[in-house]
Structure formats: structure tokens, C-alpha cells
Write a protein that holds these residues in place. Structure first.
Motif, PDB file in Angstrom:
ATOM      1  N   TYR A   1       0.836  -1.212   0.000  1.00 32.70           N
ATOM      2  CA  TYR A   1       0.000   0.000   0.000  1.00 32.70           C
ATOM      3  C   TYR A   1       0.868   1.258   0.000  1.00 32.70           C
ATOM      4  CZ  TYR A   1      -3.096   3.675   1.605  1.00 32.70           C
ATOM      5  OH  TYR A   1      -3.786   4.860   1.714  1.00 32.70           O
ATOM      6  N   THR A   2       1.853   1.309   0.898  1.00 31.34           N
ATOM      7  CA  THR A   2       2.688   2.497   1.012  1.00 31.34           C
ATOM      8  C   THR A   2       3.517   2.723  -0.247  1.00 31.34           C
ATOM      9  OG1 THR A   2       2.835   2.040   3.379  1.00 31.34           O
ATOM     10  CG2 THR A   2       4.343   3.675   2.503  1.00 31.34           C
ATOM     11  N   GLY A   3       4.025   1.621  -0.832  1.00 31.65           N
ATOM     12  CA  GLY A   3       4.782   1.757  -2.064  1.00 31.65           C
ATOM     13  C   GLY A   3       3.940   2.318  -3.193  1.00 31.65           C
ATOM     14  N   ALA A   4       2.682   1.856  -3.300  1.00 33.28           N
ATOM     15  CA  ALA A   4       1.799   2.370  -4.348  1.00 33.28           C
ATOM     16  C   ALA A   4       1.415   3.821  -4.083  1.00 33.28           C
ATOM     17  CB  ALA A   4       0.544   1.502  -4.445  1.00 33.28           C
ATOM     18  N   TYR A   5       1.170   4.165  -2.823  1.00 35.19           N
ATOM     19  CA  TYR A   5       0.759   5.532  -2.493  1.00 35.19           C
ATOM     20  C   TYR A   5       1.875   6.530  -2.789  1.00 35.19           C
ATOM     21  CZ  TYR A   5      -1.032   9.505   0.126  1.00 35.19           C
ATOM     22  OH  TYR A   5      -1.468  10.760   0.493  1.00 35.19           O
ATOM     23  N   TYR A   6       3.045   6.302  -2.202  1.00 34.35           N
ATOM     24  CA  TYR A   6       4.133   7.256  -2.398  1.00 34.35           C
ATOM     25  C   TYR A   6       4.784   7.105  -3.770  1.00 34.35           C
ATOM     26  CZ  TYR A   6       3.671   8.564   2.460  1.00 34.35           C
ATOM     27  OH  TYR A   6       3.173   9.034   3.654  1.00 34.35           O
TER      28      TYR A   6
ATOM     29  N   PHE B   1       9.029  -0.906  10.562  1.00 33.13           N
ATOM     30  CA  PHE B   1       8.099  -2.028  10.593  1.00 33.13           C
ATOM     31  C   PHE B   1       6.735  -1.603  11.125  1.00 33.13           C
ATOM     32  CE2 PHE B   1       6.117  -5.599  12.785  1.00 33.13           C
ATOM     33  CZ  PHE B   1       6.146  -6.587  11.812  1.00 33.13           C
ATOM     34  N   GLY B   2       6.736  -0.875  12.245  1.00 32.97           N
ATOM     35  CA  GLY B   2       5.472  -0.472  12.845  1.00 32.97           C
ATOM     36  C   GLY B   2       4.657   0.441  11.950  1.00 32.97           C
ATOM     37  N   GLU B   3       5.335   1.312  11.213  1.00 32.65           N
ATOM     38  CA  GLU B   3       4.608   2.227  10.324  1.00 32.65           C
ATOM     39  C   GLU B   3       3.990   1.474   9.157  1.00 32.65           C
ATOM     40  OE1 GLU B   3       6.913   6.434  10.516  1.00 32.65           O
ATOM     41  OE2 GLU B   3       8.156   4.686  10.047  1.00 32.65           O
ATOM     42  N   PHE B   4       4.708   0.494   8.625  1.00 30.77           N
ATOM     43  CA  PHE B   4       4.139  -0.310   7.554  1.00 30.77           C
ATOM     44  C   PHE B   4       2.919  -1.089   8.052  1.00 30.77           C
ATOM     45  CE2 PHE B   4       8.454  -0.120   5.494  1.00 30.77           C
ATOM     46  CZ  PHE B   4       8.029   0.556   4.363  1.00 30.77           C
ATOM     47  N   VAL B   5       2.995  -1.611   9.271  1.00 27.43           N
ATOM     48  CA  VAL B   5       1.862  -2.345   9.831  1.00 27.43           C
ATOM     49  C   VAL B   5       0.653  -1.425   9.991  1.00 27.43           C
ATOM     50  CG1 VAL B   5       1.030  -3.545  11.895  1.00 27.43           C
ATOM     51  CG2 VAL B   5       3.277  -4.092  10.970  1.00 27.43           C
ATOM     52  N   LEU B   6       0.878  -0.211  10.477  1.00 26.76           N
ATOM     53  CA  LEU B   6      -0.236   0.733  10.622  1.00 26.76           C
ATOM     54  C   LEU B   6      -0.828   1.124   9.275  1.00 26.76           C
ATOM     55  CD1 LEU B   6       1.082   3.097  13.449  1.00 26.76           C
ATOM     56  CD2 LEU B   6      -0.695   1.360  13.620  1.00 26.76           C
ATOM     57  N   HIS B   7       0.021   1.273   8.265  1.00 29.75           N
ATOM     58  CA  HIS B   7      -0.482   1.635   6.938  1.00 29.75           C
ATOM     59  C   HIS B   7      -1.327   0.511   6.334  1.00 29.75           C
ATOM     60  CE1 HIS B   7       2.902   4.816   6.327  1.00 29.75           C
ATOM     61  NE2 HIS B   7       1.900   5.264   7.057  1.00 29.75           N
ATOM     62  N   SER B   8      -1.101  -0.720   6.783  1.00 32.26           N
ATOM     63  CA  SER B   8      -1.913  -1.821   6.254  1.00 32.26           C
ATOM     64  C   SER B   8      -3.375  -1.686   6.654  1.00 32.26           C
ATOM     65  CB  SER B   8      -1.370  -3.161   6.754  1.00 32.26           C
ATOM     66  OG  SER B   8      -1.601  -3.325   8.149  1.00 32.26           O
ATOM     67  N   LEU B   9      -3.665  -0.902   7.700  1.00 26.19           N
ATOM     68  CA  LEU B   9      -5.047  -0.736   8.149  1.00 26.19           C
ATOM     69  C   LEU B   9      -5.875   0.068   7.149  1.00 26.19           C
ATOM     70  CD1 LEU B   9      -4.473  -0.061  11.951  1.00 26.19           C
ATOM     71  CD2 LEU B   9      -5.056  -2.206  10.822  1.00 26.19           C
ATOM     72  N   HIS B  10      -5.226   0.705   6.168  1.00 22.14           N
ATOM     73  CA  HIS B  10      -5.993   1.383   5.123  1.00 22.14           C
ATOM     74  C   HIS B  10      -6.814   0.388   4.308  1.00 22.14           C
ATOM     75  CE1 HIS B  10      -3.055   4.658   5.898  1.00 22.14           C
ATOM     76  NE2 HIS B  10      -4.060   5.437   5.519  1.00 22.14           N
TER      77      HIS B  10
ATOM     78  N   PHE C   1      10.932   3.154   1.291  1.00 24.67           N
ATOM     79  CA  PHE C   1      12.185   2.724   1.921  1.00 24.67           C
ATOM     80  C   PHE C   1      13.191   3.877   1.963  1.00 24.67           C
ATOM     81  CE2 PHE C   1      10.266  -1.134   0.146  1.00 24.67           C
ATOM     82  CZ  PHE C   1      10.232  -1.924   1.283  1.00 24.67           C
ATOM     83  N   ALA C   2      13.198   4.712   0.923  1.00 25.48           N
ATOM     84  CA  ALA C   2      14.052   5.894   0.956  1.00 25.48           C
ATOM     85  C   ALA C   2      13.584   6.891   2.005  1.00 25.48           C
ATOM     86  CB  ALA C   2      14.082   6.547  -0.424  1.00 25.48           C
ATOM     87  N   LEU C   3      12.277   6.888   2.289  1.00 26.64           N
ATOM     88  CA  LEU C   3      11.728   7.776   3.311  1.00 26.64           C
ATOM     89  C   LEU C   3      12.024   7.277   4.716  1.00 26.64           C
ATOM     90  CD1 LEU C   3       8.249   8.581   1.720  1.00 26.64           C
ATOM     91  CD2 LEU C   3      10.235  10.074   1.834  1.00 26.64           C
ATOM     92  N   GLY C   4      12.425   6.021   4.841  1.00 26.17           N
ATOM     93  CA  GLY C   4      12.827   5.498   6.142  1.00 26.17           C
ATOM     94  C   GLY C   4      11.702   4.999   7.016  1.00 26.17           C
ATOM     95  N   PHE C   5      10.626   4.494   6.417  1.00 26.75           N
ATOM     96  CA  PHE C   5       9.545   3.928   7.215  1.00 26.75           C
ATOM     97  C   PHE C   5      10.009   2.649   7.905  1.00 26.75           C
ATOM     98  CE2 PHE C   5       6.857   6.332   4.152  1.00 26.75           C
ATOM     99  CZ  PHE C   5       6.202   7.123   5.087  1.00 26.75           C
TER     100      PHE C   5
ATOM    101  N   ARG D   1       9.973  13.718   6.728  1.00 24.75           N
ATOM    102  CA  ARG D   1      10.784  12.638   7.271  1.00 24.75           C
ATOM    103  C   ARG D   1      12.187  13.148   7.536  1.00 24.75           C
ATOM    104  NH1 ARG D   1       8.155   8.517   9.195  1.00 24.75           N
ATOM    105  NH2 ARG D   1      10.042   7.246   8.912  1.00 24.75           N
ATOM    106  N   ALA D   2      12.640  12.965   8.783  1.00 25.25           N
ATOM    107  CA  ALA D   2      14.023  13.282   9.171  1.00 25.25           C
ATOM    108  C   ALA D   2      14.400  14.716   8.806  1.00 25.25           C
ATOM    109  CB  ALA D   2      14.989  12.289   8.533  1.00 25.25           C
ATOM    110  N   GLY D   3      13.478  15.647   9.021  1.00 27.21           N
ATOM    111  CA  GLY D   3      13.775  17.038   8.750  1.00 27.21           C
ATOM    112  C   GLY D   3      13.648  17.449   7.304  1.00 27.21           C
TER     113      GLY D   3
END
Length: 265
Positions: free
Chosen positions: A19-24, A38-47, A32-36, A229-231
């Protein structure tokens, strides 16, 4: 329970990555370049937890659950018997369901009009194979464990394929909707001591020169935040187009100040 929880967490992580790969990816960015993490990917799966998905999953589970069961008598039993007969018929003719899914897979590559429903083919194949497993369990002479395991593995792969397609399609659709309503997102106002040369092509981006007496003399408005992300602030201008326009990557420093403003409808 530990194994089941680990499997669910791994599945949610996988769905979140898709989901996150398709969105961004719609904004030309990589999660992955944005530095997400494990927990953020799991939360994004709730979409993926949307009303149509929940209704469809509940309907498929209901059909599989009642296939081969004998309901009790009474009004409730009449309704359950009708549903059970239909589910049993599907289980007996599960190869027809599988064939229908394979046909949709073939048509998917031939007809562009089916692209929004490309998940239907793998879903039907996986659902049909699950019905085949249910039918084998009700036979007086079930097949060998190897054949059952093969059916279960194939059903799991096709259902995972369907979930992958749904996740990617949902991520891209949400990104397209956000890009279409980009003015509602958080706005950015950039103050810079030196000209950033942002307004030469960007539609909707406004530049003001406040004069030589001001340290941060260049002011840029009309940007909308995609993610921070990261400033680093990843932003697009109002009127951004996915196929032709770029994404700005801005970072605060000694000569750059970034302000966040509410989105304007």
C-alpha cells in the motif's frame, strides 16, 4: 498463538509495504528511501480495512463456513439450508469457480477495461480452491494429505495475490484522490536568503522578493506537504500533475525557514 500472531504481523507488514509503495510511488517517492519502519508499515496496512473489503471477506468466509453443514430445522434452518445448498453446490463445482477466475486472468491482459477489477481473477481462483479443500474434507474417502496441502498452498498464493492487487490499487487510488484535492493538505511557506528558483515552472507556486533589507528575502507560497521525514519536507505545488511535475525536497537550514500552514479549500 505466537506463530499465528507472527504470521498476522508479517502479513500486515507485507500489505503495508504494498500500500505504502503504491501511495508514495504515485508521488515519485519510495517508502524505503523515506525510512519507514516495521510499525509504520503495519499501521499503513489498516488502510485496507474498508467497508467493501470487510463485507466481501465476511461473505466469502460465510460461504466457506456453511459449505457441507446441515442446518437445524425451523425458520432459521430454512434460511441456512438454502444458503447451505448454494454453498455446497459451489463446493461440488469448485472447478467452475477456478475456471472463471482463470478466464478473468486471461481477459485482464486483453481488456484494459478490466484493470480496475484485476483482483477478481486471483480472488475467484483462490476462493474456488478453498471450496475444493472444504469439499475434500466432507468426502467419505478424502484425498491424500499431499493433494490437500497442494490445494491449500495454491489457494493461499492466489488469495495473497488478490490482497496484493487490492492493496496496490487502493494505495494508488488514495494518492490520486489526495493529489486531486492537494489544496486541502498542510501548506508550506518557505523563506530563503537565496533564490531557490522554484517558480520557473511550478503551477500555483508564488514567489515574492521582500527586498535586500530582509535576510530571508525570498518567500515561496503555494506548496502542499506530502510527508515530512528526518527534517526533510516533501512537497508539491498547487496544480501538481503526477505525469509531468516534480516533487520538491526542502530542508530547513541557516538560510532557509519553513512554516506550516493550514490547507485551504
Amino acid at each position: 498463538m505466537v506463530a499465528q500472531a507472527s504470521f498476522i504481523a508479517a502479513l500486515m507488514f507485507y500489505v503495508g509495504v504494498i500500500y505504502t509503495g503504491a501511495y508514495y510511488g504515485y508521488f515519485h517517492l519510495s517508502p524505503f528511501a523515506l525510512g519507514f519502519g516495521f510499525g509504520e508499515f503495519v499501521l499503513h496496512s489498516l488502510h485496507l480495512v474498508t467497508f467493501p473489503v470487510l463485507v466481501g471477506a465476511a461473505a466469502l468466509f460465510f460461504v466457506v463456513a456453511i459449505a457441507g453443514h446441515q442446518p437445524h430445522k425451523g425458520l432459521h434452518g430454512v434460511l441456512m439450508r438454502s444458503a447451505g445448498r448454494g454453498a455446497s453446490a459451489l463446493a461440488r463445482h469448485y472447478l467452475i469457480v477456478v475456471a472463471a477466475g482463470l478466464l478473468l486472468l486471461v481477459l485482464w491482459w486483453q481488456w484494459q477495461v478490466l484493470l480496475p477489477y484485476r483482483w477478481a481473477g486471483p480472488l475467484l481462483v483462490g476462493f474456488g480452491l478453498v471450496l475444493g479443500v472444504v469439499r475434500q474434507a466432507g468426502l467419505s474417502r478424502p484425498r491424500s494429505p499431499w493433494e490437500t496441502a497442494l490445494l491449500v498452498l495454491a489457494a493461499g498464493l492466489f488469495l495473497l495475490w488478490a490482497v496484493t492487487l487490492v492493496s496496490g490499487q487502493l494505495g494508488e487510488r488514495n494518492a490520486r484522490n489526495d493529489a486531486r484535492n492537494v489544496t486541502l493538505r498542510t501548506g508550506l511557506v518557505v523563506h530563503s536568503a537565496q533564490s531557490l528558483s522554484l517558480s520557473s515552472w511550478a503551477p500555483g507556486l508564488r514567489h515574492r522578493d521582500l527586498g535586500a533589507g530582509v535576510h530571508l528575502r525570498h518567500r515561496y507560497e503555494g506548496l502542499r506537504l506530502i510527508v515530512e521525514r528526518a527534517g526533510r519536507y516533501y512537497a508539491v505545488p498547487i496544480g501538481w500533475r503526477a505525469r509531468t511535475d516534480n516533487v520538491f525536497i526542502l530542508r530547513e537550514g541557516e538560510g532557509v525557514r519553513i512554516e506550516l500552514t493550514p490547507g485551504v479549500q
